[in-house]
Design an enzyme around this catalytic site. Structure first.
Site, PDB file in Angstrom:
ATOM      1  N   CYS A 188     -43.477   3.119  13.000  1.00 28.59           N
ATOM      2  CA  CYS A 188     -43.124   4.440  12.447  1.00 28.59           C
ATOM      3  C   CYS A 188     -42.579   4.374  11.022  1.00 28.59           C
ATOM      4  CB  CYS A 188     -42.107   5.136  13.340  1.00 28.59           C
ATOM      5  SG  CYS A 188     -42.846   5.744  14.861  1.00 28.59           S
ATOM      6  N   SER A 189     -42.159   3.196  10.580  1.00 22.26           N
ATOM      7  CA  SER A 189     -41.627   3.087   9.220  1.00 22.26           C
ATOM      8  C   SER A 189     -42.673   2.614   8.217  1.00 22.26           C
ATOM      9  CB  SER A 189     -40.429   2.134   9.196  1.00 22.26           C
ATOM     10  OG  SER A 189     -39.338   2.734   9.836  1.00 22.26           O
TER      11      SER A 189
END
Ligand code: COA
Length: 405
Positions: A188-189
């Site tokens: 997600c990053s």
């Protein structure tokens, strides 16, 4: 040797001298990093969407069918019955009302519950490439950068459609960009980590202008038969142009004041899908080869870590929380974002200060905070400051302080 804020500290060592002890520091200086900006963003939104009610109807049809087929084993206590899902629970627990998807029919078919995305011949553009080209076109137009002005492509996403050639090389070719491209994955990053890689490349001169794209087909790794998580993800693609302020001509430019990355190992969000799966047939098709998480633990551990990172970063940059106009946060869970912004600001954030897009898009992994930035910055004036922040598996946290020029 080291980066902090906007400067690089260099120590040159005369390595021609034999013996470590005789290495001499011959030069020490501080060079200022050039100003680097985000000069354009783009968003590709797939055409189909699924409401909570539609998703739950399909899930519950699957549950009924499963329980009927396994009635005898359930009766004897050999198997537990599956429990139905609920649209009210989903919205209350996550803030998600619907999700945008690449293929609705395959997901909603209770006998399938997987998007239907047929393989394409190698000569055709891949699905991820097609999404990325669409998002990139908007970012490039916003930045006023033709392909000839871009010299690197980074694809940063949670899942790549294939192992190689890198998706970035295909996208680079489709757009007619010279230079180099590579893929990277920090779940997600990925996007915030991608922005920092692009910034570093521009600062060090290995590229002048970078296209960073996030094609996220999250429904491909979501277990639609898992009640705890079947509602979490959606599909989308975002794109960001990162370049030197000196070459930027866009009307709107956001100076990257600072970016901070952090990773902390955790098993609470995992996906064990990988090329070695075939080396142990017993694991093939097991639930851990898709997205799995301990949602409660993630919530509890990640929120304070994110708030602490942003607060420490702001302090180091001499920016008071009251100076922040916006928090473009990762879009996984509404309560998480409310908690993080409360900790950073010292009070509840308004809907304008911490905008939500997960109600419509659900969690789109790395693209979520970029969608929020793309859609919620029209009111920014010169000098206004915001933080773009992502968090997720790893754990990984990336926060980028942006100031409108
Ligand atoms: N429908 C109805 N009830 C459900 C349900 C569903 N689909 N899924 C779970 N429940 C039930 C559970 O069985 C449980 O019931 P119980 O209290 O009787 O045992 C109850 O709802 C609470 O379940 P829980 O899993 O603890 O919910 P939660 O409040 O933690 O919310 C998440 C779940 C996933 C929405 C939430 O934990 C979350 O978003 N966490 C962060 C996730 C995240 O950011 N991940 C990053 C991914 S990139």
């Amino acid at each position: 040797v080291s980066h902090s804020g906007n400067s690089c500290h260099w120590i040159s060592v005369d390595s021609a001298l034999p013996g470590l002890e005789r290495h001499t520091i011959i030069d020490t200086e501080t060079r200022h990093m050039p100003d680097i900006v985000i000069s354009g963003t783009g968003l590709y939104t797939p055409a189909e969407s699924i409401s909570n009610e539609e998703l739950v109807a399909s899930f519950n049809a699957y549950v009924e069918q499963y329980n009927a087929e396994n009635a005898a084993a359930i009766e004897t206590g050999e198997l537990p019955p599956l429990q139905p899902s609920s649209a009210e629970f989903i919205e209350k627990a996550s803030g998600i009302k619907s999700r945008v998807v690449m293929n609705k029919e395959g997901i909603l078919d209770p006998r399938r519950m997987v998007p239907r995305l047929p393989e394409r011949p190698n000569e055709d553009q891949s699905v991820m490439c097609e999404m990325a080209v669409a998002a990139a076109a908007e970012a490039m137009s916003q930045a006023g950068k033709p392909a000839t002005d871009i010299d690197a492509v980074i694809v940063a996403a949670s899942n790549m459609q294939r192992a190689y050639p890198a998706m970035a090389v295909e996208i680079q070719d489709a757009l007619g960009i010279k230079g180099y491209g590579f893929d990277m994955n920090v779940a997600c990053s990925s996007a915030t980590f991608g922005i920092q890689q692009a910034r570093d490349a521009v600062a060090m001169g290995s590229a002048n202008c970078v296209l960073m794209v996030n094609p996220e087909i999250c429904t491909g790794h979501l277990n639609f038969r898992d009640r705890d998580s079947h509602f979490i993800f959606g599909d989308v693609c975002t794109a960001v142009i990162i370049e030197r302020a000196a070459t930027a001509t866009a009307e709107e430019q956001y100076l990257i004041v600072d970016s901070k990355l952090q990773t902390i190992y955790s098993n609470n969000i995992r996906n064990n899908f990988g090329f070695l799966n075939r080396a142990d047939e017993s694991g093939i098709g097991k639930p851990d080869k898709l997205f799995v998480q301990e949602g409660r633990k993630v919530f509890k551990e990640v929120c304070p870590a994110v708030a602490n990172q942003i607060s420490a970063q702001l302090e180091l940059q001499g920016i008071a929380p009251s100076q922040l106009k916006r928090l473009w946060l990762h879009q996984a869970n509404l309560s998480m974002n409310q908690l993080i912004s409360r900790r950073v600001l010292g009070r509840d954030a308004t809907a304008e200060e911490a905008p939500t897009i997960l109600d419509e898009y659900a969690n789109t992994s790395s693209a979520g905070s970029v969608i929020a930035f793309h859609k919620h910055r029209d009111d920014f004036r010169s000098g206004d400051i915001g933080v773009l922040c992502s968090f997720g598996a790893g754990y990984s946290i990336g926060s980028v302080i942006l100031k409108k020029r």
